[in-house]
Write an enzyme that holds these catalytic residues in place. Sequence first.
Site, PDB file in Angstrom:
ATOM      1  N   GLY A  14       0.826  -1.209   0.000  1.00 56.30           N
ATOM      2  CA  GLY A  14       0.000   0.000   0.000  1.00 56.30           C
ATOM      3  C   GLY A  14       0.858   1.257   0.000  1.00 56.30           C
ATOM      4  O   GLY A  14       1.947   1.272   0.555  1.00 56.30           O
ATOM      5  N   THR A 137       5.309   1.340   5.928  1.00 61.54           N
ATOM      6  CA  THR A 137       3.893   1.047   6.083  1.00 61.54           C
ATOM      7  C   THR A 137       3.260   2.037   7.038  1.00 61.54           C
ATOM      8  O   THR A 137       3.835   2.313   8.102  1.00 61.54           O
ATOM      9  CB  THR A 137       3.585  -0.383   6.579  1.00 61.54           C
ATOM     10  OG1 THR A 137       2.186  -0.477   6.879  1.00 61.54           O
ATOM     11  CG2 THR A 137       4.367  -0.813   7.806  1.00 61.54           C
ATOM     12  N   ASP A 139       0.793   1.338   8.633  1.00 61.26           N
ATOM     13  CA  ASP A 139       0.273   0.507   9.733  1.00 61.26           C
ATOM     14  C   ASP A 139       1.243   0.410  10.917  1.00 61.26           C
ATOM     15  O   ASP A 139       0.859   0.026  12.013  1.00 61.26           O
ATOM     16  CB  ASP A 139      -0.033  -0.907   9.227  1.00 61.26           C
ATOM     17  CG  ASP A 139      -1.187  -0.916   8.245  1.00 61.26           C
ATOM     18  OD1 ASP A 139      -1.963   0.042   8.249  1.00 61.26           O
ATOM     19  OD2 ASP A 139      -1.299  -1.880   7.472  1.00 61.26           O
ATOM     20  N   GLY A 184      -5.874  -0.032   9.678  1.00 59.65           N
ATOM     21  CA  GLY A 184      -5.174  -0.874  10.658  1.00 59.65           C
ATOM     22  C   GLY A 184      -5.942  -2.170  10.821  1.00 59.65           C
ATOM     23  O   GLY A 184      -7.049  -2.194  11.352  1.00 59.65           O
ATOM     24  N   ARG A 185      -5.383  -3.257  10.289  1.00 62.65           N
ATOM     25  CA  ARG A 185      -6.088  -4.548  10.270  1.00 62.65           C
ATOM     26  C   ARG A 185      -5.996  -5.264  11.610  1.00 62.65           C
ATOM     27  O   ARG A 185      -7.024  -5.545  12.246  1.00 62.65           O
ATOM     28  CB  ARG A 185      -5.483  -5.424   9.178  1.00 62.65           C
ATOM     29  CG  ARG A 185      -6.120  -6.768   8.998  1.00 62.65           C
ATOM     30  CD  ARG A 185      -5.450  -7.489   7.843  1.00 62.65           C
ATOM     31  NE  ARG A 185      -5.581  -6.723   6.606  1.00 62.65           N
ATOM     32  CZ  ARG A 185      -6.653  -6.754   5.822  1.00 62.65           C
ATOM     33  NH1 ARG A 185      -7.677  -7.512   6.140  1.00 62.65           N
ATOM     34  NH2 ARG A 185      -6.689  -6.035   4.716  1.00 62.65           N
ATOM     35  N   GLU A 240     -10.287  -0.028  11.515  1.00 61.22           N
ATOM     36  CA  GLU A 240     -11.109  -0.776  10.539  1.00 61.22           C
ATOM     37  C   GLU A 240     -11.098  -2.279  10.813  1.00 61.22           C
ATOM     38  O   GLU A 240     -11.997  -3.002  10.413  1.00 61.22           O
ATOM     39  CB  GLU A 240     -10.591  -0.518   9.122  1.00 61.22           C
ATOM     40  CG  GLU A 240      -9.146  -1.020   8.921  1.00 61.22           C
ATOM     41  CD  GLU A 240      -8.607  -0.856   7.509  1.00 61.22           C
ATOM     42  OE1 GLU A 240      -9.317  -0.371   6.622  1.00 61.22           O
ATOM     43  OE2 GLU A 240      -7.433  -1.244   7.300  1.00 61.22           O
ATOM     44  N   LEU A 289      -7.441   8.442   2.153  1.00 59.77           N
ATOM     45  CA  LEU A 289      -6.973   9.818   2.386  1.00 59.77           C
ATOM     46  C   LEU A 289      -5.775   9.851   3.324  1.00 59.77           C
ATOM     47  O   LEU A 289      -4.923  10.725   3.236  1.00 59.77           O
ATOM     48  CB  LEU A 289      -8.113  10.669   2.974  1.00 59.77           C
ATOM     49  CG  LEU A 289      -9.327  10.868   2.071  1.00 59.77           C
ATOM     50  CD1 LEU A 289     -10.450  11.548   2.828  1.00 59.77           C
ATOM     51  CD2 LEU A 289      -8.942  11.682   0.844  1.00 59.77           C
ATOM     52  N   GLN A 290      -5.704   8.863   4.253  1.00 62.28           N
ATOM     53  CA  GLN A 290      -4.630   8.861   5.250  1.00 62.28           C
ATOM     54  C   GLN A 290      -3.301   8.340   4.690  1.00 62.28           C
ATOM     55  O   GLN A 290      -2.284   8.399   5.360  1.00 62.28           O
ATOM     56  CB  GLN A 290      -5.039   8.028   6.469  1.00 62.28           C
ATOM     57  CG  GLN A 290      -5.287   6.563   6.202  1.00 62.28           C
ATOM     58  CD  GLN A 290      -6.294   5.933   7.160  1.00 62.28           C
ATOM     59  OE1 GLN A 290      -5.993   5.729   8.310  1.00 62.28           O
ATOM     60  NE2 GLN A 290      -7.491   5.607   6.660  1.00 62.28           N
ATOM     61  N   ARG A 291      -3.296   7.798   3.470  1.00 68.03           N
ATOM     62  CA  ARG A 291      -2.067   7.206   2.951  1.00 68.03           C
ATOM     63  C   ARG A 291      -1.230   8.166   2.108  1.00 68.03           C
ATOM     64  O   ARG A 291      -0.038   7.954   1.957  1.00 68.03           O
ATOM     65  CB  ARG A 291      -2.378   5.958   2.110  1.00 68.03           C
ATOM     66  CG  ARG A 291      -2.953   4.830   2.932  1.00 68.03           C
ATOM     67  CD  ARG A 291      -2.763   3.488   2.294  1.00 68.03           C
ATOM     68  NE  ARG A 291      -3.517   3.271   1.083  1.00 68.03           N
ATOM     69  CZ  ARG A 291      -3.839   2.065   0.632  1.00 68.03           C
ATOM     70  NH1 ARG A 291      -3.472   0.987   1.314  1.00 68.03           N
ATOM     71  NH2 ARG A 291      -4.509   1.930  -0.479  1.00 68.03           N
TER      72      ARG A 291
HETATM   73  O1  F6P Z   1      -0.825  -0.476   3.529  1.00 69.33           O
HETATM   74  C1  F6P Z   1      -1.510  -1.028   4.618  1.00 69.33           C
HETATM   75  C2  F6P Z   1      -2.976  -0.876   4.433  1.00 69.33           C
HETATM   76  O2  F6P Z   1      -3.173   0.491   4.271  1.00 69.33           O
HETATM   77  C3  F6P Z   1      -3.923  -1.410   5.499  1.00 69.33           C
HETATM   78  O3  F6P Z   1      -4.109  -0.617   6.629  1.00 69.33           O
HETATM   79  C4  F6P Z   1      -5.195  -1.584   4.709  1.00 69.33           C
HETATM   80  O4  F6P Z   1      -6.068  -2.496   5.305  1.00 69.33           O
HETATM   81  C5  F6P Z   1      -4.663  -2.106   3.427  1.00 69.33           C
HETATM   82  O5  F6P Z   1      -3.388  -1.521   3.263  1.00 69.33           O
HETATM   83  C6  F6P Z   1      -5.508  -1.812   2.238  1.00 69.33           C
HETATM   84  O6  F6P Z   1      -4.803  -2.202   1.109  1.00 69.33           O
HETATM   85  P1  F6P Z   1      -5.230  -2.039  -0.427  1.00 69.33           P
HETATM   86  O7  F6P Z   1      -4.555  -0.832  -0.937  1.00 69.33           O
HETATM   87  O8  F6P Z   1      -4.668  -3.263  -1.055  1.00 69.33           O
HETATM   88  O9  F6P Z   1      -6.705  -1.937  -0.472  1.00 69.33           O
END
Ligand code: F6P
Length: 394
Positions: A14, A137, A139, A184-185, A240, A289-291
């Site tokens: 991600g 990451t 995360d 955050g899984r 999440e 938006l947070q990425r």
């Molecule tokens: O990069 C980590 C993450 O942002 C997780 O928090 C999130 O669940 C996952 O990636 C979502 O990934 P993708 O971009 O594959 O939907």
Amino acid sequence: MSQMKNAIVGQSGGPTTAINATLAGVIRGVAKTDQIGTLYGCLNGITGAINDELIDLSASMDDGKLALLKHTPSTYLGSCRYRLDKEEDLARVVETLKKHNIGYFFYIGGNDSMDTISRLTAYAGDSGIQFIGIPKTIDNDLPVTDHCPGYGSAAKYIATSVLEIARDCYCYSTPSVTVVEIMGRHAGWITAASALARTSYSSAPDLIYLPERDFSTERFIADIRQALRRRRNVVVAVSEGIVVPQYDDDCGTRDVFGHRQLGGIGKALTDIVKFYIGCKTRSIEVNVLQRCAAHLASKTDLDESEAIGKAAVQAALAGETGKMMVYVREEPYSVSFDCADINGIANLEKKMPDEFISPDGNDVTAAFINYVTPLVAGEAYPLYENGLPVFLGR
Ligand code: F6P
């Protein structure tokens, strides 16, 4: 062909606000040494090495571009979520590496990407090619390293957004519950950072729910009732990845690593509040938006992310392989760099430790605030043109 070995760098998993700062660091690190020839960029992560889709980064980058790259969110080289577990794929990667006379392989990514480094080291460890992972990451869940490049900027974005959401919610006298759903899984690091939004004029978030603790609907309803007695407008931060028993549908799509696509738990919680309490509710899924929020990047994060890229080149030149670069925290706050065996890192997730979670499980502790505060420090604004940020396109 020159005897001097070349290098290759890829980005995977991600996106984050800081992963290109690390790429800029690797490019600068290679440019500085006379021991490495050309630096190639591997397009779309490891799939670029499988398909021999490379670009020449040594020829295409100058100082101006590198400055822009540092502030450009997401992956300049493109990304993938691809499990490198087929013999045929491993052989094709090694074929590409040999064809381009590669001696150094850098891979910037998270848990799943470190699996790629681990497999390549096992498969081609005696080929003379050195394999180095560089963490990334939002995360913040990679083991060994004090924190992960990209986390500080995501934490800053979340804390700022919760502060602004609270400003919005507080303007009405009508009782309300607003649930902010944060990525955050299995680890709640980003959600926990919402606690930084608390100031002398804002108490949000009133409650924080993390995947490290089992979720109880009864307890949640009681928490909300109690919070509404204290204040009219309640703001809740939730990861999440929490599992709400009544809403646990397992029919979402999955990626190749078996991770279910998440999203929607905030809505489930506001449905519960509506049903049991009956006040005004709103759910906000922050989602991607947070990425990539470069306008709210942490200067500490971007600077460290670039520096760890340069440090990776140094580590490779010092003979390291089968390792991931890590941050080592010093006090007063600064970081130094080290590297750790990839097999103690790949596919493992670092959860928040008990000392960072309040005893009743719906908040964080002062120890966590001390941990996270330096990571969001400083502003690193991108260049602006016509009122908008300028990013480096490929
Ligand atoms: O990069 C980590 C993450 O942002 C997780 O928090 C999130 O669940 C996952 O990636 C979502 O990934 P993708 O971009 O594959 O939907």
